[in-house]
Design a protein around this motif. Structure first.
Motif, PDB file in Angstrom:
ATOM      1  N   VAL A  46      -4.375  -6.797   2.262  1.00  0.00           N
ATOM      2  CA  VAL A  46      -6.006  -6.972   2.378  1.00  0.00           C
ATOM      3  C   VAL A  46      -6.601  -7.769   1.241  1.00  0.00           C
ATOM      4  O   VAL A  46      -7.307  -8.626   1.383  1.00  0.00           O
ATOM      5  N   LYS A  47      -6.071  -7.318   0.094  1.00  0.00           N
ATOM      6  CA  LYS A  47      -6.470  -8.115  -0.968  1.00  0.00           C
ATOM      7  C   LYS A  47      -6.156  -9.490  -0.978  1.00  0.00           C
ATOM      8  O   LYS A  47      -6.939 -10.496  -1.389  1.00  0.00           O
ATOM      9  N   GLU A  48      -5.249  -9.664  -0.714  1.00  0.00           N
ATOM     10  CA  GLU A  48      -4.390 -11.019  -0.279  1.00  0.00           C
ATOM     11  C   GLU A  48      -5.085 -11.988   0.481  1.00  0.00           C
ATOM     12  O   GLU A  48      -5.507 -13.118   0.076  1.00  0.00           O
ATOM     13  N   PHE A  49      -5.481 -11.414   1.652  1.00  0.00           N
ATOM     14  CA  PHE A  49      -6.107 -12.240   2.574  1.00  0.00           C
ATOM     15  C   PHE A  49      -7.584 -12.458   2.401  1.00  0.00           C
ATOM     16  O   PHE A  49      -7.951 -13.725   2.594  1.00  0.00           O
ATOM     17  N   PHE A  50      -8.140 -11.603   1.709  1.00  0.00           N
ATOM     18  CA  PHE A  50      -9.668 -11.797   1.495  1.00  0.00           C
ATOM     19  C   PHE A  50      -9.821 -12.915   0.145  1.00  0.00           C
ATOM     20  O   PHE A  50     -10.474 -13.519   0.174  1.00  0.00           O
ATOM     21  N   THR A  51      -8.803 -12.808  -0.657  1.00  0.00           N
ATOM     22  CA  THR A  51      -8.643 -13.701  -1.886  1.00  0.00           C
ATOM     23  C   THR A  51      -8.438 -15.143  -1.376  1.00  0.00           C
ATOM     24  O   THR A  51      -8.820 -16.121  -1.528  1.00  0.00           O
ATOM     25  N   LYS A  52      -7.466 -15.259  -0.314  1.00  0.00           N
ATOM     26  CA  LYS A  52      -7.154 -16.549   0.239  1.00  0.00           C
ATOM     27  C   LYS A  52      -8.506 -17.098   1.083  1.00  0.00           C
ATOM     28  O   LYS A  52      -8.402 -18.341   1.021  1.00  0.00           O
ATOM     29  N   ALA A  53      -9.016 -16.197   1.657  1.00  0.00           N
ATOM     30  CA  ALA A  53     -10.548 -16.542   2.383  1.00  0.00           C
ATOM     31  C   ALA A  53     -11.522 -17.223   1.200  1.00  0.00           C
ATOM     32  O   ALA A  53     -12.651 -17.705   1.851  1.00  0.00           O
ATOM     33  N   GLY A  54     -11.462 -17.015  -0.060  1.00  0.00           N
ATOM     34  CA  GLY A  54     -12.260 -17.412  -0.910  1.00  0.00           C
ATOM     35  C   GLY A  54     -13.325 -16.381  -1.396  1.00  0.00           C
ATOM     36  O   GLY A  54     -14.207 -16.642  -2.042  1.00  0.00           O
ATOM     37  N   PHE A  55     -12.929 -15.020  -1.215  1.00  0.00           N
ATOM     38  CA  PHE A  55     -13.939 -14.157  -1.704  1.00  0.00           C
ATOM     39  C   PHE A  55     -13.434 -13.786  -3.156  1.00  0.00           C
ATOM     40  O   PHE A  55     -12.560 -13.982  -3.434  1.00  0.00           O
ATOM     41  N   VAL A  56     -14.641 -13.320  -3.826  1.00  0.00           N
ATOM     42  CA  VAL A  56     -14.447 -12.732  -5.074  1.00  0.00           C
ATOM     43  C   VAL A  56     -14.842 -11.304  -5.083  1.00  0.00           C
ATOM     44  O   VAL A  56     -15.446 -10.729  -4.015  1.00  0.00           O
ATOM     45  N   ASP A  57     -14.888 -10.599  -6.302  1.00  0.00           N
ATOM     46  CA  ASP A  57     -14.938  -9.095  -6.381  1.00  0.00           C
ATOM     47  C   ASP A  57     -14.299  -8.415  -5.078  1.00  0.00           C
ATOM     48  O   ASP A  57     -14.958  -7.362  -4.726  1.00  0.00           O
ATOM     49  N   VAL A  58     -13.217  -8.657  -5.110  1.00  0.00           N
ATOM     50  CA  VAL A  58     -12.393  -8.344  -3.964  1.00  0.00           C
ATOM     51  C   VAL A  58     -12.043  -6.686  -4.470  1.00  0.00           C
ATOM     52  O   VAL A  58     -11.539  -6.498  -5.477  1.00  0.00           O
ATOM     53  N   ASP A  59     -12.022  -5.696  -3.560  1.00  0.00           N
ATOM     54  CA  ASP A  59     -11.501  -4.428  -3.585  1.00  0.00           C
ATOM     55  C   ASP A  59     -11.078  -3.648  -2.526  1.00  0.00           C
ATOM     56  O   ASP A  59     -11.692  -3.887  -1.374  1.00  0.00           O
ATOM     57  N   VAL A  60     -10.236  -3.006  -2.614  1.00  0.00           N
ATOM     58  CA  VAL A  60      -9.750  -2.414  -1.044  1.00  0.00           C
ATOM     59  C   VAL A  60      -9.210  -0.877  -1.517  1.00  0.00           C
ATOM     60  O   VAL A  60      -8.652  -0.674  -2.880  1.00  0.00           O
ATOM     61  N   LYS A  61      -9.567  -0.119  -0.830  1.00  0.00           N
ATOM     62  CA  LYS A  61      -9.031   1.404  -1.289  1.00  0.00           C
ATOM     63  C   LYS A  61      -9.054   2.362  -0.120  1.00  0.00           C
ATOM     64  O   LYS A  61      -9.463   2.019   1.004  1.00  0.00           O
ATOM     65  N   ALA A  62      -8.228   3.596  -0.119  1.00  0.00           N
ATOM     66  CA  ALA A  62      -7.976   4.310   0.926  1.00  0.00           C
ATOM     67  C   ALA A  62      -9.105   5.485   1.081  1.00  0.00           C
ATOM     68  O   ALA A  62      -9.501   5.671  -0.071  1.00  0.00           O
ATOM     69  N   GLY A  63      -9.349   5.773   2.290  1.00  0.00           N
ATOM     70  CA  GLY A  63     -10.320   6.860   2.443  1.00  0.00           C
ATOM     71  C   GLY A  63      -9.726   7.985   1.943  1.00  0.00           C
ATOM     72  O   GLY A  63      -8.497   8.613   1.968  1.00  0.00           O
ATOM     73  N   GLU A  64     -10.639   9.034   1.309  1.00  0.00           N
ATOM     74  CA  GLU A  64     -10.054  10.290   0.899  1.00  0.00           C
ATOM     75  C   GLU A  64      -9.885  11.260   2.063  1.00  0.00           C
ATOM     76  O   GLU A  64      -9.136  12.050   1.815  1.00  0.00           O
ATOM     77  N   GLU A  65     -10.780  11.139   3.260  1.00  0.00           N
ATOM     78  CA  GLU A  65     -10.439  11.960   4.198  1.00  0.00           C
ATOM     79  C   GLU A  65      -9.892  11.473   5.353  1.00  0.00           C
ATOM     80  O   GLU A  65     -10.268  10.249   5.945  1.00  0.00           O
ATOM     81  N   LYS A  66      -8.760  12.060   5.862  1.00  0.00           N
ATOM     82  CA  LYS A  66      -8.085  11.525   7.065  1.00  0.00           C
ATOM     83  C   LYS A  66      -8.527  11.722   8.424  1.00  0.00           C
ATOM     84  O   LYS A  66      -9.592  13.005   8.514  1.00  0.00           O
ATOM     85  N   ALA A  67      -8.577  10.870   9.460  1.00  0.00           N
ATOM     86  CA  ALA A  67      -9.328  11.198  10.734  1.00  0.00           C
ATOM     87  C   ALA A  67      -8.321  11.360  11.755  1.00  0.00           C
ATOM     88  O   ALA A  67      -7.173  10.733  11.922  1.00  0.00           O
ATOM     89  N   TYR A  68      -8.332  12.230  12.540  1.00  0.00           N
ATOM     90  CA  TYR A  68      -7.590  12.687  13.546  1.00  0.00           C
ATOM     91  C   TYR A  68      -7.772  11.764  14.865  1.00  0.00           C
ATOM     92  O   TYR A  68      -8.700  11.498  15.054  1.00  0.00           O
ATOM     93  N   MET A  69      -6.736  11.615  15.528  1.00  0.00           N
ATOM     94  CA  MET A  69      -6.674  10.602  16.441  1.00  0.00           C
ATOM     95  C   MET A  69      -5.776  10.955  17.784  1.00  0.00           C
ATOM     96  O   MET A  69      -4.550  11.408  17.411  1.00  0.00           O
ATOM     97  N   GLU A  70      -6.271  10.943  18.788  1.00  0.00           N
ATOM     98  CA  GLU A  70      -5.453  11.239  19.984  1.00  0.00           C
ATOM     99  C   GLU A  70      -5.538  10.129  21.046  1.00  0.00           C
ATOM    100  O   GLU A  70      -6.445  10.040  21.826  1.00  0.00           O
ATOM    101  N   PHE A  71      -4.677   9.102  21.007  1.00  0.00           N
ATOM    102  CA  PHE A  71      -4.743   8.089  21.726  1.00  0.00           C
ATOM    103  C   PHE A  71      -3.577   7.543  22.477  1.00  0.00           C
ATOM    104  O   PHE A  71      -2.467   7.409  21.651  1.00  0.00           O
ATOM    105  N   ALA A  72      -3.604   7.006  23.615  1.00  0.00           N
ATOM    106  CA  ALA A  72      -2.500   6.354  24.254  1.00  0.00           C
ATOM    107  C   ALA A  72      -1.277   7.265  24.270  1.00  0.00           C
ATOM    108  O   ALA A  72       0.071   6.890  23.921  1.00  0.00           O
ATOM    109  N   GLY A  73      -1.465   8.523  24.299  1.00  0.00           N
ATOM    110  CA  GLY A  73      -0.162   9.400  24.613  1.00  0.00           C
ATOM    111  C   GLY A  73       0.175   9.973  23.257  1.00  0.00           C
ATOM    112  O   GLY A  73       1.523  10.748  23.265  1.00  0.00           O
ATOM    113  N   LYS A  74      -0.478   9.646  22.090  1.00  0.00           N
ATOM    114  CA  LYS A  74       0.108  10.070  20.669  1.00  0.00           C
ATOM    115  C   LYS A  74      -1.133  10.826  20.025  1.00  0.00           C
ATOM    116  O   LYS A  74      -2.284  10.406  20.092  1.00  0.00           O
TER     117      LYS A  74
END
Length: 306
Positions: free
Chosen positions: A257-285
């Motif tokens: 994500v950092k790479e494609f934001f930078t290629k698109a010409g953005f600055v001050d790019v930052d990417v991080k993982a959320g601290e809390e996970k989310a439960y998902m029940e979708f398409a049989g999984k």
């Protein structure tokens, strides 16, 4: 346009039931709370800090309005765009039902990522430019060329405006047991479905390459179900087939994500993982997913190409 058409058909078919399940509401709350705790990190003056100035939000791939609701208290005007006309209709209906007028929140059907028509006439007026903030919630895994998509959204921002997105983090799904509890030490890519796009992404996941749209069935379908409303039955073969056609990659890496934001010409790019996970029940999984959050700023000195 294969993915654009697939996205339109998929989201048109699920617009009425898209966020009807209890786990989806919890994911919305988790995501909204995460963004609201990161307003300083985003780094623009929001409505309570703007000294009475208008703060405008572009909610792209707006769906039923998850990001609009998350940022609603902090902006003065939101305009949504979705490739699905049915999603735009649902978005507007919900806003009106909540007592929010068109002058404050409104969405239209549209596509900014068609390379044969990158500046559609109906979205070329001044009201569709110079936004303070652009958002995409769980949408980039449906976009065929993420660098082009990010560049197009950057062009809709004012100089100094910010694009924020959330999506799913690669390798950070956790299995759920029979009761839905997270299984420790089970990190992996468990919530994906085989969509047969045959990409060669490495770990960048920029997926701006030429694609072989085999989907395992080489598009030899009759599409008898294109207009079917799937309601809450997300385990039917027709639903899963239509969903798989709309997904380019199911998740991203932080560096990608950092790479494609930078290629698109953005600055001050930052990417991080959320601290809390989310439960998902979708398409049989069933499982727990980690959401990544990303931001990038349009350079202040850059002029719009529109």
């Amino acid at each position: 346009m294969a993915f654009a058409d697939a996205n339109r058909k998929y989201f048109d078919s699920i617009s009425e039931s898209y966020d009807s399940k209890p786990w989806f509401a919890k994911m919305n709350v988790l995501t909204a709370d995460a963004w609201r705790s990161e307003l300083t990190w985003i780094g623009i003056p929001f409505a309570n800090e703007s000294g009475g100035k208008e703060v405008r939000l572009l909610d792209y791939a707006c769906g039923t309005g998850m990001m609009t609701r998350a940022f609603g208290p902090y902006v003065t005007k939101t305009q949504g765009i979705d490739i699905s006309p049915n999603m735009a209709t649902t978005y507007n209906s919900r806003a009106r039902s909540a007592g929010v007028p068109e002058s404050v929140v409104y969405a239209v059907a549209g596509d900014l990522f068609d390379k044969s028509n990158p500046n559609p006439k109906e979205l070329s007026g001044p009201e569709w430019q110079n936004f303070d903030l652009a958002t995409v919630g769980f949408g980039f895994h449906h976009f065929e060329d993420v660098v082009f998509a990010a560049t197009q959204l950057k062009e809709r921002l004012r100089p100094g405006g910010v694009l924020v997105i959330n999506d799913f983090l690669e390798g950070a799904d956790y299995l759920a047991d029979e009761e839905g509890n997270m299984v420790p030490a089970s990190a992996g890519n468990h919530m994906t479905h085989d969509h047969g796009h045959k990409h060669s992404h490495g770990h960048g996941h920029g997926h701006e390459h030429n694609h072989e749209h085999g989907h395992g069935q080489e598009h030899k379908h009759s599409h008898d179900h294109d207009n079917e409303k799937h309601d809450v039955n997300d385990t039917s073969p027709q639903f899963i087939e239509k969903m798989n056609k709309s997904i380019v990659v199911p998740h991203f890496t932080i560096d990608g994500v950092k790479e494609f934001f930078t290629k698109a010409g953005f600055v001050d790019v930052d990417v991080k993982a959320g601290e809390e996970k989310a439960y998902m029940e979708f398409a049989g999984k069933k499982g727990w997913r980690t959401v990544l959050f990303a931001k990038g700023r349009r350079p202040v000195e850059e002029k719009s190409e529109l």
